[in-house]
Design an enzyme around this catalytic site. Structure first.
Site, mmCIF file in Angstrom:
data_model
loop_
_atom_site.group_PDB
_atom_site.id
_atom_site.type_symbol
_atom_site.label_atom_id
_atom_site.label_comp_id
_atom_site.label_asym_id
_atom_site.label_seq_id
_atom_site.Cartn_x
_atom_site.Cartn_y
_atom_site.Cartn_z
ATOM 1 N N GLU A 88 2.181 -7.059 11.400
ATOM 2 C CA GLU A 88 1.840 -6.508 12.712
ATOM 3 C C GLU A 88 1.283 -7.601 13.617
ATOM 4 O O GLU A 88 1.467 -7.564 14.828
ATOM 5 C CB GLU A 88 0.830 -5.363 12.566
ATOM 6 N N HIS A 129 8.399 -7.200 -14.951
ATOM 7 C CA HIS A 129 9.502 -6.455 -15.555
ATOM 8 C C HIS A 129 10.406 -5.858 -14.478
ATOM 9 O O HIS A 129 11.157 -4.916 -14.744
ATOM 10 C CB HIS A 129 8.945 -5.362 -16.468
ATOM 11 N N LYS A 178 5.673 4.670 19.455
ATOM 12 C CA LYS A 178 4.873 5.837 19.852
ATOM 13 C C LYS A 178 5.477 6.508 21.082
ATOM 14 O O LYS A 178 5.619 7.736 21.146
ATOM 15 C CB LYS A 178 3.440 5.417 20.167
#
Length: 545
Positions: free
Chosen positions: A351, A382, A510
């Site tokens: 960000e 793994h 937004k």
């Protein structure tokens, strides 16, 4: 070309990057490499010897930093200058962990007294809740905290609380809600008793869509379960700048904690946004968290570039991104309590430095923020460690581990540490074809098969990593660790000449989300947007594909 890439130092680094020896050779020819390329500060030890770097590399990187006015930019941040130029704001999260004796000026006034007043207010509130003095509407003490926020108001408190689990008050539980997906809050509310639950709403505007929606749902649940509107003040507090909206909601003005424009969301856990942390671990431990971060602030502000831990880490990350085309950086935490840190550092870095124009609006012609990802050891060994060892991409790694465990059971920690150190060694040295072939010498395979399998077992090595150690995971060492990554992020942004403290990409999302919400609620099908968006909105309105 930008001024940065035109500079003689940048050009020298580009040429030098093609001539750095394999790390095997660097270690073989210098027995003192670890001593020369490790550094201790603020309860942390950084081993950066397993990097594709020589003394010449570091000299060039430090010159690049100096020529980019890094030291002056560091001073400007700590002095409260307006370095977030697009929003015309100072950047003073460091003031949140300052000492009471300091004086820090922002917008013409000393902000330290207000910071200290807020900490004292938090102290009183935490004491009231944890002592049982704070009662719910039926007279019962609080047992559960629900922290409602999004972004930095959510991730910081959640990850720090998770990391400091050994320090929790056993009488309290904390639940974190961020996603606007109704499933998230519904599943949390199923676990709770309204008589003993306290909600903390964290939103600077008291209007952030996800946070307000979840808070309204929490209040509806509270009222439906028997609480009255007049009881809301006993079960809801807020961290916000909008006192009027919070009081209209039903929150007592005395239970509203401030937020300031000079603190960005992803840097806010040190403020009253950290109230859930303080409730869980107590104010003494919360202040220790601040103290650890403050120690790193002092180190960053005062240590010379060549002995400065955030500077060294930032420069090395830049080295790989800009001169080796590294597109990602992996954070590997060898401590279960620190398993959430990669996600926190992901938000912090991506960000902050996911930008493509310089401060004066010029398009950059170099890579900026990498993709930050990771997980906890040894699980990753793994899974994605395979790509680290034998994949075609160069992915620098940070290994983080406490030397002492909070849960010293049998040989668990010995095995954890051996895996951590073994991975850094394997990434550095790899395995040659001759070594792989020698390992197969006594196998029943034919000579041709041995040659083939040996090729598959070759690992090039020369994969860079840092190792960060601490004696034990404590509030203080965690504070120092998080501040280290904050400042590391700043270092890169300062050299790239970008604004690490705005987030216009977040804001666009937004704005468009609100527009789409209005169209979803409209009476007619959507036909005003692009074909894809129209179709998706209309399918959602139909409720089936």
């Amino acid at each position: 070309m930008t001024l940065l890439t035109q500079s003689s130092t940048w050009q020298a680094l580009s040429a030098h990057s093609k001539n750095v020896p394999h790390m095997r050779e660097l270690f073989a020819t210098d027995a003192a490499r670890f001593n020369k390329m490790s550094l201790s500060a603020c309860g942390l030890l950084l081993d950066y010897s397993k990097n594709k770097a020589t003394a010449e590399t570091l000299d060039l990187l430090f010159t690049l930093a100096s020529n980019s006015q890094l030291e002056a930019k560091i001073k400007a941040m700590f002095a409260g200058e307006i370095i977030n130029t697009t929003e015309k704001r100072a950047v003073l999260h460091t003031a949140l962990r300052s000492t009471a004796e300091q004086s820090i000026i922002a917008e013409g006034q000393d902000i330290v007294p207000e910071v200290q007043q807020t900490l004292n207010k938090m102290q009183g509130f935490v004491s009231s809740v944890t002592s049982g003095q704070w009662k719910g509407y039926t007279g019962k003490a609080i047992t559960d905290i629900v922290s409602i926020g999004i972004g930095g108001s959510f991730l910081g408190p959640k990850i720090v609380s998770q990391a400091l689990r050994p320090y929790w008050n056993p009488e309290l539980k904390c639940h974190f809600v961020a996603n606007v997906d109704g499933t998230s809050i519904s599943e949390k509310l199923k676990l709770l008793d309204p008589e003993t639950t306290l909600f903390i709403m964290s939103s600077k505007s008291f209007g952030t869509q996800e946070t307000l929606t979840n808070t309204l749902t929490a209040r509806e649940w509270f009222l439906a379960k028997g609480g009255l509107q007049s009881d809301v003040a006993k079960h809801f507090v807020a961290v916000t700048s909008n006192i009027a909206k919070a009081t209209d909601f039903g929150i007592d003005a005395d239970n509203i904690f401030p937020m300031w424009d000079w603190v960005g969301g992803r840097y806010s856990l040190w403020s009253a946004i950290g109230l859930p942390i303080a409730l869980l671990i107590g104010m003494d431990n919360f202040r220790a968290l601040l103290s650890g971060a403050h120690q790193m602030d002092e180190h960053f502000a005062n240590a010379p570039l060549t002995e400065n831990m955030p500077v060294i880490m930032g420069l090395l990350s830049l080295w790989y991104g800009n001169f080796f085309n590294a597109q990602s950086h992996v954070v590997l935490t060898y401590d279960h309590y620190l398993r959430g840190l990669p996600a926190y550092f992901q938000q912090l870095d991506m960000e902050s430095n996911g930008k493509s124009v310089t401060l004066n609006g010029t398009d950059v012609d170099y890579s900026t923020g990498p993709v930050i990802w990771g997980g906890e050891g040894t699980n990753g060994q793994h899974a994605y460690h395979q790509l680290l060892h034998q994949g075609t991409a160069l992915i620098p790694a940070d290994f983080i581990m406490p030397l002492q465990s909070h849960n010293p059971i049998g040989e668990h920690h010995d095995q954890l540490a051996s895996n951590c150190f073994g991975q850094t060694q394997a990434l550095m040295q790899g395995r040659t074809f001759d070594e792989a072939l020698a390992e197969l010498a006594n196998s029943a395979l034919s000579a041709t098969e041995k040659q083939l399998i040996a090729k598959h077992k070759v690992m090039p090595g020369n994969k860079p990593s840092n190792t960060l150690l601490m004696d034990k995971l404590t509030p203080s060492t965690l504070g120092a660790l998080i501040a280290l990554y904050e400042h590391r992020t700043f270092v890169q942004g300062a050299i790239w000449d970008i604004n690490s403290f705005d987030q216009w990409g977040v804001e666009l999302g937004k704005d468009l989300g609100n527009d789409v919400l209005a169209r979803i609620g409209a009476t007619q099908d959507c036909d005003a947007l692009d074909a894809s968006s129209n179709a998706l909105i209309n399918l959602y309105r139909q409720g089936k594909i």
